[in-house]
Design an enzyme around this catalytic site. Structure first.
Site, PDB file in Angstrom:
ATOM      1  N   CYS A  84      14.974 -66.043-105.332  1.00 46.45           N
ATOM      2  CA  CYS A  84      15.120 -65.836-106.771  1.00 46.45           C
ATOM      3  C   CYS A  84      13.783 -66.061-107.466  1.00 46.45           C
ATOM      4  O   CYS A  84      12.992 -66.905-107.054  1.00 46.45           O
ATOM      5  CB  CYS A  84      16.163 -66.802-107.334  1.00 46.45           C
ATOM      6  SG  CYS A  84      17.830 -66.466-106.763  1.00 46.45           S
TER       7      CYS A  84
ATOM      8  N   ARG B 127      24.956 -63.743-102.735  1.00 47.57           N
ATOM      9  CA  ARG B 127      24.064 -64.576-101.916  1.00 47.57           C
ATOM     10  C   ARG B 127      24.584 -66.000-101.804  1.00 47.57           C
ATOM     11  O   ARG B 127      24.305 -66.674-100.824  1.00 47.57           O
ATOM     12  CB  ARG B 127      22.675 -64.675-102.569  1.00 47.57           C
ATOM     13  CG  ARG B 127      21.875 -63.424-102.487  1.00 47.57           C
ATOM     14  CD  ARG B 127      20.563 -63.631-103.154  1.00 47.57           C
ATOM     15  NE  ARG B 127      19.752 -64.532-102.351  1.00 47.57           N
ATOM     16  CZ  ARG B 127      18.438 -64.560-102.375  1.00 47.57           C
ATOM     17  NH1 ARG B 127      17.795 -63.738-103.171  1.00 47.57           N
ATOM     18  NH2 ARG B 127      17.773 -65.394-101.627  1.00 47.57           N
TER      19      ARG B 127
ATOM     20  N   ARG C 218       6.472 -69.879-107.414  1.00 53.62           N
ATOM     21  CA  ARG C 218       7.173 -70.757-106.470  1.00 53.62           C
ATOM     22  C   ARG C 218       6.213 -71.119-105.333  1.00 53.62           C
ATOM     23  O   ARG C 218       6.269 -70.546-104.249  1.00 53.62           O
ATOM     24  CB  ARG C 218       8.448 -70.104-105.951  1.00 53.62           C
ATOM     25  CG  ARG C 218       9.483 -69.907-107.042  1.00 53.62           C
ATOM     26  CD  ARG C 218      10.821 -69.441-106.526  1.00 53.62           C
ATOM     27  NE  ARG C 218      11.563 -70.492-105.849  1.00 53.62           N
ATOM     28  CZ  ARG C 218      12.832 -70.382-105.470  1.00 53.62           C
ATOM     29  NH1 ARG C 218      13.492 -69.273-105.713  1.00 53.62           N
ATOM     30  NH2 ARG C 218      13.448 -71.372-104.852  1.00 53.62           N
TER      31      ARG C 218
ATOM     32  N   ILE D  57       4.122 -73.164-102.272  1.00 53.38           N
ATOM     33  CA  ILE D  57       4.522 -74.010-101.137  1.00 53.38           C
ATOM     34  C   ILE D  57       3.380 -74.946-100.734  1.00 53.38           C
ATOM     35  O   ILE D  57       3.282 -75.372 -99.596  1.00 53.38           O
ATOM     36  CB  ILE D  57       5.031 -73.186 -99.928  1.00 53.38           C
ATOM     37  CG1 ILE D  57       3.978 -72.195 -99.422  1.00 53.38           C
ATOM     38  CG2 ILE D  57       6.329 -72.468-100.232  1.00 53.38           C
ATOM     39  CD1 ILE D  57       4.289 -71.703 -98.008  1.00 53.38           C
TER      40      ILE D  57
ATOM     41  N   ASP E  16      20.136 -75.906-110.937  1.00 54.12           N
ATOM     42  CA  ASP E  16      20.999 -74.817-110.462  1.00 54.12           C
ATOM     43  C   ASP E  16      22.307 -74.724-111.252  1.00 54.12           C
ATOM     44  O   ASP E  16      23.111 -73.820-111.018  1.00 54.12           O
ATOM     45  CB  ASP E  16      21.279 -74.975-108.958  1.00 54.12           C
ATOM     46  CG  ASP E  16      20.012 -74.790-108.135  1.00 54.12           C
ATOM     47  OD1 ASP E  16      19.041 -74.225-108.665  1.00 54.12           O
ATOM     48  OD2 ASP E  16      19.983 -75.226-106.971  1.00 54.12           O
TER      49      ASP E  16
ATOM     50  N   LYS F  85      25.653 -74.156 -99.739  1.00 53.44           N
ATOM     51  CA  LYS F  85      24.646 -73.153 -99.368  1.00 53.44           C
ATOM     52  C   LYS F  85      23.307 -73.806 -99.017  1.00 53.44           C
ATOM     53  O   LYS F  85      22.723 -73.524 -97.977  1.00 53.44           O
ATOM     54  CB  LYS F  85      24.431 -72.180-100.542  1.00 53.44           C
ATOM     55  CG  LYS F  85      23.205 -71.292-100.365  1.00 53.44           C
ATOM     56  CD  LYS F  85      22.994 -70.353-101.538  1.00 53.44           C
ATOM     57  CE  LYS F  85      22.163 -70.884-102.667  1.00 53.44           C
ATOM     58  NZ  LYS F  85      20.708 -70.775-102.520  1.00 53.44           N
ATOM     59  N   ASN F  86      22.824 -74.672 -99.901  1.00 53.47           N
ATOM     60  CA  ASN F  86      21.468 -75.173 -99.693  1.00 53.47           C
ATOM     61  C   ASN F  86      21.370 -76.185 -98.555  1.00 53.47           C
ATOM     62  O   ASN F  86      20.275 -76.437 -98.056  1.00 53.47           O
ATOM     63  CB  ASN F  86      20.894 -75.720-101.006  1.00 53.47           C
ATOM     64  CG  ASN F  86      20.579 -74.575-101.971  1.00 53.47           C
ATOM     65  OD1 ASN F  86      20.543 -73.404-101.573  1.00 53.47           O
ATOM     66  ND2 ASN F  86      20.357 -74.900-103.238  1.00 53.47           N
TER      67      ASN F  86
ATOM     68  N   GLN G 199       2.924 -78.018-101.357  1.00 49.34           N
ATOM     69  CA  GLN G 199       3.352 -79.342-100.892  1.00 49.34           C
ATOM     70  C   GLN G 199       3.872 -79.291 -99.454  1.00 49.34           C
ATOM     71  O   GLN G 199       3.726 -80.254 -98.705  1.00 49.34           O
ATOM     72  CB  GLN G 199       4.415 -79.940-101.827  1.00 49.34           C
ATOM     73  CG  GLN G 199       3.932 -80.163-103.243  1.00 49.34           C
ATOM     74  CD  GLN G 199       2.724 -81.077-103.309  1.00 49.34           C
ATOM     75  OE1 GLN G 199       2.732 -82.200-102.801  1.00 49.34           O
ATOM     76  NE2 GLN G 199       1.652 -80.605-103.916  1.00 49.34           N
TER      77      GLN G 199
END
Ligand code: EPU
Length: 427
Positions: free
Chosen positions: A117, A397, A122, A124, A305, A22-23, A126
């Site tokens: 999720c 998902r 979370r 961003i 994960d 998936k990733n 960076q």
């Protein structure tokens, strides 16, 4: 409402095939935007996040052709605006990769703030820092992030934290930038290497992926390509844990055993027998699992994960285990659901203390996010009685055909539709 219903206590036996990662897929599909030709991507998992990403590209003007269940052909050449529609984009975290690929293609991008999720904050920062080094300014207006460079050029980026997303985004922006980019303290996950291999197959010059220094020499054009995505390390780890939880004997085909090393090491420590072959792995367990301590870390450490799934296993292990979540601020929300099944777990900040019990008991529970949902499945497979899992859209998902795969291994699992919730949560 759609629910997964599992009656526990069946040992899992047999063989299943692990799907594409998936990733990796959610990074490679936006990377196609950078191409001047048609890309054929094979071993794509047929899951919601991937289909959402393909739909976003379609809405942006790309021609997306599903050749078969696991192969997409994408022609991005008609994408002519550096913008991605709000509704689909805000549903998934990985849509922030559109920032990098649109910036790389058009020197500007306008994309909705990402969803995904919820494990606490979370940020961003960076990603934006990296774009800044490449010459792009950013601003936020009406829920959209805007990035724009007068002249996109290579630069030296030092990431303050190891971030998969920032590493992906900077790679995407840098492959067509003018000159050389160096990313230090880069993420080393297998999907970073897969993205680099994909970009190189289009004619990019990306070196060092899989180490903490990635060097990218910008090129003018990227061509179409045919590429096959790596197997999903986390899907494999999840089925390994399910086999261990049910005292099963399961062979997982289409895996890269090297990617599973940290998971394999911990499962062995817990007493699980694991045999590794060229592209498959056999997992057997016949006794009570032993306690063990886990600390999640960026690759090659133990993956965050897999943290909920391994905690579900430790909840039925012999002894007390400590689980330290060192990547995310708040990834223990699912613990309350495991407690409904009788688990004895106490959480203090980023640490969970898991007192293993003989066995869990079925209860109505919900998937609080994707991997939390996987943990509920593992818990339910091992529990006494019939567990109802709500909010399975999170599971869909990221896990292809999870019900079919587990059924083929002998699990008593099905999807049911009910009028309303059987769970009454208090605030
Ligand atoms: N972080 C920052 N600033 C940033 C970016 C990240 O401080 O600009 C921090 C985060 O807050 C977190 C840590 O860095 O504490 C790691 O975050 P990272 O950027 O690596 O996570 P991500 O790219 O948002 C990807 C996966 C996640 C996985 C993490 C960590 C994708 C689409 N998502 O997220 O996968 O948990 O890396 O390995 O690749 C999942 O598949 O279930 C999932 C959530």
């Amino acid at each position: 409402m759609k629910k997964i219903v599992i009656t526990g206590g069946k040992e899992l036996h047999g063989k299943i095939r692990i799907s594409g990662a998936k990733n990796a897929a959610v990074a490679i599909i936006p990377a196609v935007i950078l191409s001047d030709g048609v890309c054929r991507i094979e071993n794509i998992p047929n899951i919601m996040d991937v289909n959402l990403m393909a739909n976003i590209l379609h809405q942006m003007g790309a021609t997306v052709n599903r050749v078969n269940k696991t192969t997409l052909e994408i022609d991005p050449t008609r994408i002519n605006k550096p913008e991605a529609g709000y509704e689909l984009v805000r549903k998934m975290r990985a849509s922030c990769y559109l920032l990098g690929s649109l910036l790389g293609k058009f020197s500007e991008a306008r994309v909705a703030l990402p969803g995904g999720c919820d494990f606490g904050v979370r940020p961003i920062d960076q990603h934006l820092k990296g774009f800044g080094v490449l010459g792009a300014e950013n601003s936020v207006s009406e829920g959209m992030i805007n990035v724009k460079a007068e002249h996109l050029r290579g630069g030296h980026v030092y990431l303050d934290v190891v971030s998969v997303g920032a590493t992906v985004n900077i790679m995407l922006a840098a492959v067509k930038a003018d000159g050389k980019t160096i990313i230090e303290n880069a993420a080393k996950e297998p999907h970073i290497v897969d993205l680099a291999n994909f970009l190189n197959s289009m004619g990019a010059d990306v070196r060092g992926a899989g180490t903490d220094i990635i060097k990218i020499n910008g090129v003018k054009h990227l061509n179409g390509t045919t590429y096959s995505i790596i197997p999903d390390q986390i899907e494999a780890g999840t089925y390994m844990a399910a086999a261990a939880a049910t005292q099963g004997d399961v062979v997982l085909q289409n895996v890269i055993t090297k990617h599973l090393e940290s998971i394999t090491a911990k499962l062995r420590e817990m007493g699980v027998q694991i045999e590794e072959y060229e592209d498959c792995v056999r997992i057997r367990n016949s006794g009570r699992l032993h306690k063990c301590n886990i600390k999640t870390m960026p690759h090659p450490g133990f993956p965050t994960d897999m943290q909920p799934q391994i905690t579900a296993l430790l909840s039925i292990a012999d002894g007390t285990s400590i689980v330290n979540e060192a990547v995310w601020d708040n990834r223990f929300k699912y613990v309350d659901e495991l407690k409904r099944m009788g688990a004895k777990i106490s959480v203090e900040g980023r640490i969970a203390v898991v007192d293993g019990i003989e066995s869990l008991n079925a209860a109505p529970v919900k998937a609080t996010d994707l991997r939390a949902g996987a943990a509920m499945i593992i818990a339910a497979l091992s529990a006494k009685g019939t567990t109802y899992i709500e909010d399975i859209q999170y599971i869909e998902r990221g896990y292809e055909d999870v019900v079919e795969k587990l059924t083929s291994l002998g699990a008593d699992i099905k999807v049911v539709y009910t009028e309303d919730s059987v769970i009454h949560h208090t605030a």
